[in-house]
Design a protein around this motif. Structure first.
Motif, PDB file in Angstrom:
ATOM      1  N   TRP A 117      51.487  53.079  28.326  1.00  0.00           N
ATOM      2  CA  TRP A 117      52.349  52.451  29.038  1.00  0.00           C
ATOM      3  C   TRP A 117      53.301  52.296  29.133  1.00  0.00           C
ATOM      4  N   THR A 118      54.309  51.833  30.745  1.00  0.00           N
ATOM      5  CA  THR A 118      55.565  52.159  31.098  1.00  0.00           C
ATOM      6  C   THR A 118      56.095  50.599  30.504  1.00  0.00           C
ATOM      7  N   SER A 119      55.380  50.240  30.981  1.00  0.00           N
ATOM      8  CA  SER A 119      55.740  48.085  31.247  1.00  0.00           C
ATOM      9  C   SER A 119      54.724  47.524  30.647  1.00  0.00           C
ATOM     10  N   TRP A 120      54.920  46.237  30.719  1.00  0.00           N
ATOM     11  CA  TRP A 120      53.203  45.399  30.358  1.00  0.00           C
ATOM     12  C   TRP A 120      52.423  45.583  31.726  1.00  0.00           C
ATOM     13  N   ASN A 121      52.633  45.984  32.335  1.00  0.00           N
ATOM     14  CA  ASN A 121      51.634  46.080  33.949  1.00  0.00           C
ATOM     15  C   ASN A 121      51.546  47.517  34.471  1.00  0.00           C
ATOM     16  N   GLU A 122      52.600  48.293  33.439  1.00  0.00           N
ATOM     17  CA  GLU A 122      52.119  49.560  34.433  1.00  0.00           C
ATOM     18  C   GLU A 122      51.655  50.569  33.388  1.00  0.00           C
ATOM     19  N   VAL A 123      50.957  51.689  33.904  1.00  0.00           N
ATOM     20  CA  VAL A 123      50.232  51.743  33.082  1.00  0.00           C
ATOM     21  C   VAL A 123      50.480  53.895  33.614  1.00  0.00           C
ATOM     22  N   VAL A 124      50.509  55.493  32.677  1.00  0.00           N
ATOM     23  CA  VAL A 124      49.781  56.283  33.559  1.00  0.00           C
ATOM     24  C   VAL A 124      48.864  57.076  32.757  1.00  0.00           C
ATOM     25  N   PHE A 125      47.799  57.260  33.380  1.00  0.00           N
ATOM     26  CA  PHE A 125      46.825  58.023  33.241  1.00  0.00           C
ATOM     27  C   PHE A 125      47.187  59.805  33.307  1.00  0.00           C
ATOM     28  N   VAL A 126      47.115  60.906  31.229  1.00  0.00           N
ATOM     29  CA  VAL A 126      47.815  61.539  31.646  1.00  0.00           C
ATOM     30  C   VAL A 126      45.870  62.422  32.203  1.00  0.00           C
ATOM     31  N   THR A 127      45.922  63.520  32.463  1.00  0.00           N
ATOM     32  CA  THR A 127      45.136  64.379  32.871  1.00  0.00           C
ATOM     33  C   THR A 127      45.280  66.085  33.175  1.00  0.00           C
ATOM     34  N   ASP A 128      44.169  67.091  32.841  1.00  0.00           N
ATOM     35  CA  ASP A 128      44.078  67.954  32.665  1.00  0.00           C
ATOM     36  C   ASP A 128      45.468  68.467  34.022  1.00  0.00           C
ATOM     37  N   GLN A 129      45.089  67.944  35.136  1.00  0.00           N
ATOM     38  CA  GLN A 129      45.640  68.517  36.217  1.00  0.00           C
ATOM     39  C   GLN A 129      46.624  67.312  37.292  1.00  0.00           C
ATOM     40  N   GLY A 130      47.153  66.725  36.163  1.00  0.00           N
ATOM     41  CA  GLY A 130      48.055  65.527  36.714  1.00  0.00           C
ATOM     42  C   GLY A 130      48.240  64.604  36.149  1.00  0.00           C
ATOM     43  N   ILE A 131      49.883  63.861  36.060  1.00  0.00           N
ATOM     44  CA  ILE A 131      49.250  62.042  36.435  1.00  0.00           C
ATOM     45  C   ILE A 131      49.342  61.363  37.223  1.00  0.00           C
ATOM     46  N   GLU A 132      49.120  60.098  36.805  1.00  0.00           N
ATOM     47  CA  GLU A 132      48.701  59.267  37.898  1.00  0.00           C
ATOM     48  C   GLU A 132      49.202  57.769  37.481  1.00  0.00           C
ATOM     49  N   GLY A 173      52.475  77.242  27.676  1.00  0.00           N
ATOM     50  CA  GLY A 173      52.313  75.990  27.118  1.00  0.00           C
ATOM     51  C   GLY A 173      54.016  75.643  27.095  1.00  0.00           C
ATOM     52  N   ASN A 174      54.936  77.112  27.345  1.00  0.00           N
ATOM     53  CA  ASN A 174      56.049  76.845  26.679  1.00  0.00           C
ATOM     54  C   ASN A 174      56.926  75.831  27.998  1.00  0.00           C
ATOM     55  N   VAL A 175      56.289  75.844  29.252  1.00  0.00           N
ATOM     56  CA  VAL A 175      57.542  75.331  30.235  1.00  0.00           C
ATOM     57  C   VAL A 175      57.171  73.752  30.017  1.00  0.00           C
ATOM     58  N   LEU A 176      58.337  73.131  30.254  1.00  0.00           N
ATOM     59  CA  LEU A 176      58.156  71.390  30.113  1.00  0.00           C
ATOM     60  C   LEU A 176      58.746  71.043  30.714  1.00  0.00           C
ATOM     61  N   GLN A 177      57.543  69.986  31.397  1.00  0.00           N
ATOM     62  CA  GLN A 177      58.158  68.845  32.654  1.00  0.00           C
ATOM     63  C   GLN A 177      57.962  67.768  32.662  1.00  0.00           C
ATOM     64  N   PRO A 178      59.368  67.045  32.256  1.00  0.00           N
ATOM     65  CA  PRO A 178      59.841  65.484  32.703  1.00  0.00           C
ATOM     66  C   PRO A 178      59.593  64.414  33.676  1.00  0.00           C
ATOM     67  N   PHE A 179      59.174  63.741  33.174  1.00  0.00           N
ATOM     68  CA  PHE A 179      58.931  62.769  34.528  1.00  0.00           C
ATOM     69  C   PHE A 179      59.610  61.200  33.387  1.00  0.00           C
ATOM     70  N   ALA A 180      60.363  60.491  34.574  1.00  0.00           N
ATOM     71  CA  ALA A 180      61.266  58.919  33.814  1.00  0.00           C
ATOM     72  C   ALA A 180      60.148  57.961  34.585  1.00  0.00           C
ATOM     73  N   PHE A 181      60.415  57.050  33.579  1.00  0.00           N
ATOM     74  CA  PHE A 181      59.522  55.925  34.800  1.00  0.00           C
ATOM     75  C   PHE A 181      60.516  54.799  34.494  1.00  0.00           C
ATOM     76  N   LYS A 182      60.157  54.295  35.352  1.00  0.00           N
ATOM     77  CA  LYS A 182      61.635  52.318  35.269  1.00  0.00           C
ATOM     78  C   LYS A 182      60.580  51.542  36.401  1.00  0.00           C
ATOM     79  N   SER A 183      60.434  50.270  36.232  1.00  0.00           N
ATOM     80  CA  SER A 183      60.847  49.242  37.427  1.00  0.00           C
ATOM     81  C   SER A 183      59.468  50.023  38.173  1.00  0.00           C
ATOM     82  N   ALA A 184      58.492  50.459  38.701  1.00  0.00           N
ATOM     83  CA  ALA A 184      57.360  50.776  39.130  1.00  0.00           C
ATOM     84  C   ALA A 184      57.873  52.439  39.929  1.00  0.00           C
TER      85      ALA A 184
END
Length: 509
Positions: A117-132, A173-184
């Motif tokens: 959960w990134t806020s009260w009504n926003e959520v990220v699914f993490v799958t083995d093929q990406g993020i939603e 597994g040693n290449v790390l990809q970060p994502f930032a979330f803010k206000s949708a």
């Protein structure tokens, strides 16, 4: 005895039903809540958080084994993952139907690794093929896709304080990809590579989430990598390598913490100190990355203090075997059943306890003999004022036997912090008095931390003792007294001089 230990577990832990064959325990790092799920939720779900307000109890239908369960921020919506294909949601918003609805990941043949959960009504699914990235619409009992990203994922880690999601990619597994979330919005940050001690052939997954932690230290986000070296006799001990991860720009390796031993470790961050727990020796080390020891472009750090165990702790036994009047028993510290979470949480699921790890400053005074280094260490801690003032008092009456260079060093450091605060306050006041403008809105009122020690503090807790106790031990010379007076000029001005005069200064030592 407790005064000997500089680390301790919180006095009032969060207690919950311990893990068993019928009770599964989950922890939500964003809300700092423990979920005790009995029989898939059919016989009850009890949620306990840092305070009573975040505690909730309810029941839900047993639709299979629960893999993950978390509330959105503010306990508005509950999300439950039972399969690798979908996540179920239940409204807990007042006046909304308390009904369950489900959502499948949109990527075909993908498996859901988890969700955040990134806020009260926003959520990220993490799958083995990406993020939603979704917005949950509780009134319509459905989800709206905001953004998605295709990428092969081995595992993930989420930092709720900064809303940054870290994905492990590539075969090793040693290449790390970060994502930032803010206000949708979802922003892709610069990816970076963790340097492995050895490259396996053929290539295989070599970086585990057990060796990675994400935490904020001195208001900066760091990825901490627990680097184990080979077991060869001449190999160095393990290290903790810190990678600074800015919102914009590239991630850089900036600090190396030398552990000087091998084995199983766990990491916490308490009061901007990195705490490394070593299981086999049942001891912990602390590091302050602001105490720098440059080695080329890197800051290499040794432990600030000698290795030491957490303060012994006693717990009350629970369950059918426990007698009502039974005395508390010693808790097994550094147990294999412990789980460590960022920044400062330790959980024993087998015993049903959640503790906050705490640093005690008073015991450090006997361990850090270098007063200058001690003052650098104390000035960066949260509850430092009274400990610093006690150091000043001891130093002027007993500790250093009139060592003026030590006294001068300590008061120079106190003066510098006080001056920086006064300068910042003056700049802020001038900006506010000049009226509203584009530049003035960017100014924030400086925070007066406990490291800011003023004349009143110094007189009340240090200097007044000399008149009350009528200290008669003399300085070595009048010139020595003048030198001390000059070092203490911030603390011996204005109102303080009503109580303290130059002649008193000659009788301090």
């Amino acid at each position: 005895m407790s005064d000997e230990f500089y680390l301790e577990l919180s006095e009032n832990p969060v207690q919950f039903e311990n893990a068993s064959s019928v009770n599964n325990v989950f922890f939500d790092e964003a809300n700092k809540q423990v979920f005790a799920v009995r029989s898939g939720g059919a016989t009850g779900v009890v949620v306990k958080g840092p305070d009573d307000k975040s505690s909730v109890a309810f029941r839900m239908d047993d639709k299979g084994e629960v893999k993950c369960i978390k509330f959105s921020l503010g306990n508005k919506i509950l999300a439950v993952q039972r399969t690798t294909k979908s996540v179920d949601f239940i409204n807990f918003i007042p006046d909304y139907p308390h009904l369950e609805f489900s959502h499948e990941c949109k990527t075909k043949n993908a498996s859901i690794l988890g969700f955040c959960w990134t806020s009260w009504n926003e959520v990220v699914f993490v799958t083995d093929q990406g993020i939603e990235f979704y917005q949950v619409l509780p009134d319509k009992r459905t989800l709206k896709l905001l953004k998605s990203q295709s990428i092969n994922v081995n595992w993930y880690m989420y930092c709720p304080e900064t809303a940054v999601l870290l994905l492990s990619t590539t075969v090793q597994g040693n290449v790390l990809q970060p994502f930032a979330f803010k206000s949708a919005t979802m922003s892709k940050m610069s990816k970076f590579e963790i340097e492995l001690p050895a490259v396996p052939k053929p290539a295989k997954l070599s970086l585990s989430e057990r060796d990675i932690a994400v935490a904020t230290i001195y208001d900066q986000l760091y990825v901490m990598y627990l680097k184990h070296h080979s077991r060869a006799t001449n190999s160095p001990g393990a290290e903790v390598v810190l990678y600074h991860l800015p919102r914009e720009g590239t991630c850089r390796k900036t600090h190396v913490l030398k552990l000087n031993t091998t084995g199983k470790f766990a990491l916490n961050v308490v009061d901007n100190l990195v705490v490394v727990h070593h299981q086999s020796s049942q001891s912990s080390l602390i590091y302050d990355i602001k105490l720098r020891e440059l080695d080329g472009a890197l800051n290499v750090h040794q432990p600030v203090l000698p290795a030491q165990s957490i303060n012994p702790y006693k717990i009350h036994l629970t369950g059918p075997a426990a007698a009502p009047s039974q005395a508390p028993v010693p808790c097994e510290l550094y147990s294999s059943s412990w789980s460590v979470f960022q920044p400062d949480i330790i959980i024993s699921a087998s015993e049903g306890y959640l503790w906050y790890l705490q640093v005690k400053l008073q015991p450090t005074l006997k361990l850090l003999r270098d007063k200058g280094k001690l003052m650098d260490f104390l000035l960066r801690r949260r509850d430092c004022k009274m400990v610093i003032l006690s150091v000043c008092s001891q130093m002027l009456t007993e500790g250093d036997k009139g060592n003026l260079s030590v006294v001068a060093t300590v008061f120079d450091k106190l003066n510098q912090v006080y001056k920086e605060y006064l300068d910042a306050e003056q700049v802020y006041t001038a900006a506010m008095e000049s009226g509203p403008s584009r530049s003035s809105t960017s100014y924030k009122r400086p925070v007066r931390t406990q490291a800011v020690i003023d004349q009143s503090d110094m007189y009340t807790h240090v200097l007044s003792d000399f008149t009350e106790k009528k200290v008669t031990k003399h300085c070595t010379s009048f010139q020595d007294a003048i030198a001390i007076f000059k070092r203490m000029h911030f603390f011996l001005c204005s109102a303080s001089l009503k109580y303290f005069c130059l002649m008193d200064c000659c009788f301090l030592f």
